[in-house]
Write a protein that holds these residues in place. Structure first.
Motif, PDB file in Angstrom:
ATOM      1  N   ILE A 174       0.837  -1.203   0.000  1.00 41.87           N
ATOM      2  CA  ILE A 174       0.000   0.000   0.000  1.00 41.87           C
ATOM      3  C   ILE A 174       0.873   1.255   0.000  1.00 41.87           C
ATOM      4  CG2 ILE A 174      -1.544   1.362   1.480  1.00 41.87           C
ATOM      5  CD1 ILE A 174      -2.879  -1.338   2.238  1.00 41.87           C
ATOM      6  N   GLU A 175       1.903   1.243   0.788  1.00 42.40           N
ATOM      7  CA  GLU A 175       2.788   2.414   0.877  1.00 42.40           C
ATOM      8  C   GLU A 175       3.550   2.660  -0.408  1.00 42.40           C
ATOM      9  OE1 GLU A 175       5.121   1.538   4.299  1.00 42.40           O
ATOM     10  OE2 GLU A 175       3.459   1.874   5.704  1.00 42.40           O
ATOM     11  N   ALA A 176       3.698   1.621  -1.245  1.00 46.30           N
ATOM     12  CA  ALA A 176       4.408   1.772  -2.516  1.00 46.30           C
ATOM     13  C   ALA A 176       3.467   2.053  -3.682  1.00 46.30           C
ATOM     14  CB  ALA A 176       5.227   0.510  -2.814  1.00 46.30           C
ATOM     15  N   ALA A 177       2.150   1.931  -3.462  1.00 42.31           N
ATOM     16  CA  ALA A 177       1.165   2.126  -4.523  1.00 42.31           C
ATOM     17  C   ALA A 177       0.610   3.542  -4.473  1.00 42.31           C
ATOM     18  CB  ALA A 177       0.033   1.116  -4.379  1.00 42.31           C
ATOM     19  N   ASP A 178      -0.062   3.955  -5.541  1.00 39.72           N
ATOM     20  CA  ASP A 178      -0.811   5.208  -5.480  1.00 39.72           C
ATOM     21  C   ASP A 178      -2.283   5.030  -5.828  1.00 39.72           C
ATOM     22  OD1 ASP A 178      -0.200   4.790  -8.150  1.00 39.72           O
ATOM     23  OD2 ASP A 178       0.763   6.727  -8.457  1.00 39.72           O
ATOM     24  N   HIS A 179      -2.695   3.797  -6.135  1.00 38.30           N
ATOM     25  CA  HIS A 179      -4.102   3.443  -6.285  1.00 38.30           C
ATOM     26  C   HIS A 179      -4.281   2.097  -5.589  1.00 38.30           C
ATOM     27  CE1 HIS A 179      -4.987   6.410  -9.573  1.00 38.30           C
ATOM     28  NE2 HIS A 179      -3.686   6.297  -9.722  1.00 38.30           N
TER      29      HIS A 179
END
Length: 302
Positions: A174-179
């Protein structure tokens, strides 16, 4: 096919599908009304959906050195998916699942997610040069995290299919994603019980990542820059819901790559998933773009 490549990172699964009148409960024996063998897996299914919609998709995942793995790769290629990033693991076994589908189209899945090592060995060292979006599921967290970090460094949007997996692994992704697009079950597993809006806001904190949750026939909720939007589902006669979430994520990633804003991309993805539920038939039931646009033009939402 046209447009940027969507790189799909995660699982390919060999499915055995049993049609039953009702989903089995504990302590009973039941017969089946139909049986088939086909392939699934979140990232692999998303890649097939993208290609059927006229896009370009690459699958980065792992299979065992077995007949199921060979057939899975061949089947993906037959649907137009670039499989140069597939790793064949001689010490592992291609993932398998048992799928029950009832007369209402609802499904129950029992899968073996641990027949391949959890490391990221074999992940392509490059291949993001033409990527418009990187989509990853949570089933191969080591590979997904590295792919997301590379995409982040290159300024490429990153979509997480947040369903299954451990809370710790998922938080890292989650921390590496933007969606981040949860299933209803995935959101509860990660954030606990509560109203979906409250859970999404809890996950989002003060960040600017897009958070969403899919709710089947209830549509989906989207938290974009602190504003909540509801995207209704399209009304169809449901045949089989297996893989509909995977198809949704693939269509959403494709729409983002085409420049659509998140809520508009979600409407497109909702139509694609609805037609998949209506058709069933595994990867062979993927809708094309003309069918999706026709459904959206009718505007038949719940």
């Amino acid at each position: 096919m046209s447009g940027p490549v969507i790189v799909c990172v995660g699982n390919l699964v060999y499915d055995e599908v049993f049609r039953v009148e009702t989903l089995p409960s504990a302590g009973i024996k039941t017969g089946c009304t139909g049986y088939s063998e086909r392939f699934g897996g979140p990232a692999a299914t998303a890649a097939v959906a993208i290609c059927r919609l006229g896009g370009q998709a690459a699958f980065w995942g792992r299979v065992g050195a077995d007949a199921a793995g060979d057939l899975g790769i061949a089947t993906l290629r037959g649907h137009g998916v670039d499989c140069a990033g597939v790793v064949v693991k001689p010490e592992g076994r291609t993932l398998r699942a048992i799928v029950f589908v009832d007369d209402r189209g609802e499904r129950m899945i029992v899968s073996n997610r641990y027949s391949l090592a959890p490391d990221a060995d074999g992940l392509p060292a490059d291949g993001l040069e033409q990527a418009g979006v990187v989509l990853a599921d949570t089933r191969w967290p080591a590979g997904a995290h590295i792919a997301f970090e590379r995409a982040k460094a290159a300024g490429i949007p990153r979509v997480l299919d947040a369903d299954g997996g451990s809370v710790a692994d998922n938080q890292r992704l989650i921390e590496a994603a933007d969606h981040v697009v949860f299933s209803s079950e995935g959101l509860r597993d990660h954030a606990g019980e509560g109203e979906p809006e409250a859970l999404l806001r809890h996950c989002a904190g003060n960040g600017r990542t897009v958070f969403a949750v899919t709710c089947g026939s209830g549509g989906s909720l989207w938290l974009v820059d602190g504003v909540l939007a509801h995207v209704p589902a399209y009304r169809v006669a449901v045949r089989d819901t297996t893989g509909c979430g995977d198809v949704f994520h693939g269509a959403y990633a494709m729409a983002l790559a085409e420049g659509r804003p998140p809520v508009e991309a979600a409407r497109f993805a909702s139509a694609v998933a609805a037609l998949k539920a209506e058709r069933g038939e595994g990867w062979n039931g993927m809708p094309d773009r003309a069918s999706v646009e026709a459904l959206m033009a009718r505007g038949a939402t719940g």
